[in-house]
Scaffold this motif. Structure first.
Motif, PDB file in Angstrom:
ATOM      1  N   ALA A 176      84.033  34.512  57.910  1.00  0.00           N
ATOM      2  CA  ALA A 176      82.607  34.266  58.117  1.00  0.00           C
ATOM      3  C   ALA A 176      81.869  35.589  58.085  1.00  0.00           C
ATOM      4  O   ALA A 176      82.262  36.555  58.746  1.00  0.00           O
ATOM      5  CB  ALA A 176      82.361  33.549  59.442  1.00  0.00           C
ATOM      6  N   VAL A 177      80.806  35.664  57.268  1.00  0.00           N
ATOM      7  CA  VAL A 177      79.986  36.871  57.171  1.00  0.00           C
ATOM      8  C   VAL A 177      78.524  36.472  57.317  1.00  0.00           C
ATOM      9  O   VAL A 177      78.156  35.295  57.240  1.00  0.00           O
ATOM     10  CB  VAL A 177      80.218  37.585  55.819  1.00  0.00           C
ATOM     11  N   THR A 178      77.674  37.477  57.510  1.00  0.00           N
ATOM     12  CA  THR A 178      76.232  37.256  57.623  1.00  0.00           C
ATOM     13  C   THR A 178      75.577  37.735  56.347  1.00  0.00           C
ATOM     14  O   THR A 178      75.657  38.922  55.999  1.00  0.00           O
ATOM     15  CB  THR A 178      75.661  37.997  58.834  1.00  0.00           C
ATOM     16  N   ILE A 179      74.963  36.795  55.613  1.00  0.00           N
ATOM     17  CA  ILE A 179      74.289  37.109  54.353  1.00  0.00           C
ATOM     18  C   ILE A 179      72.845  36.646  54.468  1.00  0.00           C
ATOM     19  O   ILE A 179      72.582  35.469  54.719  1.00  0.00           O
ATOM     20  CB  ILE A 179      74.985  36.420  53.168  1.00  0.00           C
ATOM     21  N   ALA A 180      71.928  37.609  54.264  1.00  0.00           N
ATOM     22  CA  ALA A 180      70.484  37.320  54.367  1.00  0.00           C
ATOM     23  C   ALA A 180      70.150  36.707  55.717  1.00  0.00           C
ATOM     24  O   ALA A 180      69.368  35.768  55.822  1.00  0.00           O
ATOM     25  CB  ALA A 180      70.035  36.413  53.230  1.00  0.00           C
ATOM     26  N   GLY A 181      70.815  37.216  56.751  1.00  0.00           N
ATOM     27  CA  GLY A 181      70.543  36.759  58.101  1.00  0.00           C
ATOM     28  C   GLY A 181      71.142  35.419  58.456  1.00  0.00           C
ATOM     29  O   GLY A 181      70.880  34.895  59.529  1.00  0.00           O
ATOM     30  N   LYS A 182      71.943  34.860  57.561  1.00  0.00           N
ATOM     31  CA  LYS A 182      72.549  33.550  57.800  1.00  0.00           C
ATOM     32  C   LYS A 182      74.056  33.674  57.776  1.00  0.00           C
ATOM     33  O   LYS A 182      74.628  34.223  56.834  1.00  0.00           O
ATOM     34  CB  LYS A 182      72.086  32.561  56.737  1.00  0.00           C
ATOM     35  N   LYS A 183      74.708  33.144  58.768  1.00  0.00           N
ATOM     36  CA  LYS A 183      76.167  33.209  58.853  1.00  0.00           C
ATOM     37  C   LYS A 183      76.775  32.062  58.059  1.00  0.00           C
ATOM     38  O   LYS A 183      76.405  30.908  58.230  1.00  0.00           O
ATOM     39  CB  LYS A 183      76.626  33.107  60.311  1.00  0.00           C
ATOM     40  N   GLN A 184      77.688  32.428  57.165  1.00  0.00           N
ATOM     41  CA  GLN A 184      78.341  31.415  56.354  1.00  0.00           C
ATOM     42  C   GLN A 184      79.723  31.887  55.933  1.00  0.00           C
ATOM     43  O   GLN A 184      80.036  33.074  56.030  1.00  0.00           O
ATOM     44  CB  GLN A 184      77.510  31.075  55.124  1.00  0.00           C
TER      45      GLN A 184
END
Length: 633
Positions: free
Chosen positions: A159-167
């Motif tokens: 799980a990573v944070t991309i553009a402020g969204k965790k996915q």
């Protein structure tokens, strides 16, 4: 009312039979409806299974294609000059880092499913990301990444944070031990999942440990049913599995990808089908009960009017055949038996006269005097064709038969071969089979052209293999000449009989074609056979199991015979010929491709690269790698 029904049931056998038929109609209706709905349910389930298998197979292929593209992407990044300068540098070089960042950013923009590309130099302690240059210690990498690199794993779900969204992302890892560096490609998980409509149909992707890969898979990771089923599948064998959760009325379809190490789970809900099925079954049962009531009403209203003329008809039939008049036996039952017997006798008579007609055609004899000319002409028109050819089959038991059981056993053998020949040859030819002797059966091929297609050889081989395994008899045969008139069929039969006798000198495994035997000499046949062997060998060089034994199974000839023929025509053994072809193909691959020695060895059919290197060096005096370097100089 009670007396009325007692009198109704006791007065007439015909009336009792109608009541029996009414009850039978009810039972048959219920059975038919139940069977129909059962088949419908089975078809729906099978359709679901087939559709799910296709869907999961397509998803697995797409996911594995993404992995292949990412592997190629990693290979491209590894060999790029900016990457080489970055990973080989022992110190932090801002310019190298910037150029590498620009290249990674450009590559990321090409692939829509790539979230980020990172290159880590453990020697300089610098990490470059495609989404933005990041400087710092390698310890800035997440613990799962460092642990995966330490364990040698190449795929990781995190799980990573991309553009402020965790996915979730799927990280493909490549460690470069010579430069103490690593390349990390993060891929969005959207390309690995699938959904239809709302929540009625979804495909979930989990890794081998049961952790969620796609976002929707988080919903079922903690599910008891899926968790238990994955545990059972990991403990047993992998592959396509179907689990029916009857309590929840759901199908779970599991497919495992060896290349990715992931489980693809398709969940289908069939509770709505059960509800519709229950309502439809209730309606059908009501209709069946109404049908029963209608039958009872009809039997009461019309049985009295039908009984008298029906009795007269049955008694007339009995008087015709010399039987007594009807008393207690059911009228409809007697009529049914009489009609069945007449139809059976007519079929037997028709079948006997037809077999006699075909047998006389082949033997060149006239029909018996009691068979009318009209019947003979009718059969002549029935079996009319532009051309005819007779395939004669001889039966030979594989066990000894006593004189007492000989006649009965041969009768069974002829009957079996006739039926099998009709079924096997009938798929490709218009034909009819007839017994022509104690040990022989003839297949009359009715042709549109003056030649017989080579399919008859395959049909005969199929017949031979089946009867040898299942009936414990051996057959050999011969094909007569092609004729264009019915009265010349006996000539084709005579020619087939002559060549059948000649085939005994060659061996019972031979199928002799009299149309080709006089036009091709022995040497030409051997040349064509060797050319076919060479063509088969070149098409199957990549098969390590290619040998004379596999050839003998495909060509229907003995291994020793094939070996002798090949060596007599080409002057070398078959194994030496195959080795030479594999070496020549490997030389071309070494010159024209960048494949590894192991890949080329597998491609050309060597069982392992070590054996390939040994054979190559013995033939050319150098190893495959040295040969490649020499040709590129």
């Amino acid at each position: 009312m009670k007396k009325y029904f007692r009198r109704l049931m006791s007065t007439s056998a015909f009336r009792r039979s109608l009541f029996g038929y009414a009850l039978t109609i009810l039972l048959v209706t219920v059975v038919i409806l139940g069977t129909m709905f059962g088949v419908l349910a089975m078809d729906i389930r099978e359709y679901g299974v087939d559709h799910s298998q296709q869907l999961l197979r397509q998803l697995v292929m797409t996911s594995e294609r993404i992995k292949l593209e990412v592997d190629n992407l990693i290979s491209t990044i590894t060999t790029e000059s900016n990457t080489q300068q970055f990973v080989q540098s022992k110190t932090d070089n801002k310019m190298n880092n910037f150029y590498l960042f620009l290249h990674l950013r450009e590559v990321t923009g090409v692939y829509s499913y790539v979230a980020d590309i990172s290159v880590v130099n453990f020697s300089s302690g610098v990490t470059v990301h495609a989404t933005g240059a990041e400087e710092g210690e390698p310890t800035a990498l997440s613990e799962p990444i460092r642990q995966a690199l330490k364990d040698g794993r190449q795929i990781l779900v995190r799980a990573v944070t991309i553009a402020g969204k965790k996915q979730n992302v799927v990280s493909f890892l490549q460690y470069l031990p010579y430069n103490n560096s690593a390349i990390i490609v993060d891929v969005f998980t959207d390309g690995f999942g699938y959904s239809i409509g709302t929540a009625s149909r979804e495909v979930y992707v989990l890794d081998e440990s049961g952790e969620a890969v796609t976002q929707n898979a988080r919903e079922i990771v903690d599910g008891v049913t899926v968790a238990q089923r994955l545990t059972e599948l990991r403990a047993g064998h992998t592959g396509q599995q179907v689990y029916d959760d009857s309590a929840g009325r759901r199908f779970y379809f599991f497919t495992y990808s060896e290349k990715l190490g992931w489980w693809f789970v398709d969940v289908q809900d069939y509770s709505q089908f059960y509800s519709n099925f229950t309502r439809a079954a209730t309606v059908c049962l009501v209709v069946a009960l109404l049908l029963l009531a209608m039958c009872v009403l009809i039997s009461v209203l019309f049985s009295h009017k039908l009984q008298k003329p029906l009795r007269q008809l049955v008694n007339k039939c009995r008087a015709t055949v010399g039987a007594e008049e009807l008393h207690d036996e059911d009228e409809l039952q007697f009529i049914d038996k009489a009609i069945t017997r007449v139809e059976h006798e007519r079929y037997q008579s028709e079948h006997y006269v037809q077999a006699q007609f075909l047998r006389n055609l082949m033997l060149g004899q006239e029909m018996p005097f009691f068979v009318s000319r009209e019947i003979t002409e009718r059969f002549g028109k029935k079996f009319h064709s532009a051309f005819y050819c007779v395939l004669l089959i001889e039966i030979q038991p594989m066990k000894e038969l006593s004189e007492r059981e000989r006649a009965e056993e041969y009768k069974i053998y002829r009957y079996t071969v006739c039926n099998l020949a009709d079924e096997i040859f009938g798929e490709d030819f218009s034909c009819k089979t007839v017994e022509t002797g104690e040990k022989t059966v003839a297949v009359l091929l009715m042709l549109e052209q003056e030649t017989v297609s080579e399919k008859y050889v395959l049909c005969f081989r199929q017949l031979k293999e089946f009867v040898e395994k299942q009936v414990d008899i051996s057959v050999n045969g011969s094909l007569g000449s092609v004729v264009d008139r019915q009265n010349e069929i006996c000539l084709s039969f005579t020619k087939a009989k002559q060549y059948l006798e000649m085939s005994r000198l060659i061996g019972r495994d031979k199928l002799v074609d009299s149309n080709n035997a006089s036009n091709s000499n022995y040497q030409e046949k051997n040349e064509k056979l060797v050319e076919s062997i060479e063509e088969y060998a070149k098409l199957n060089l990549s098969d390590p199991g290619l040998s004379l034994k596999s050839l003998s199974q495909n060509f229907g000839l003995s291994t020793t015979y094939l070996g002798k023929i090949f060596k007599s025509i080409r002057g070398v053994s078959f194994s030496a010929y195959v080795t030479q072809c594999r070496l020549e193909r490997s030389c071309a691959a070494l010159r024209e491709t960048n494949r590894t020695v192991s890949e080329i060895a597998e491609q050309v059919g060597f069982s392992n690269s070590t054996y390939f290197t040994t054979v190559f060096k013995n033939a050319y005096g150098v190893t495959p790698s040295a040969y490649r370097n020499k040709t590129k100089e």
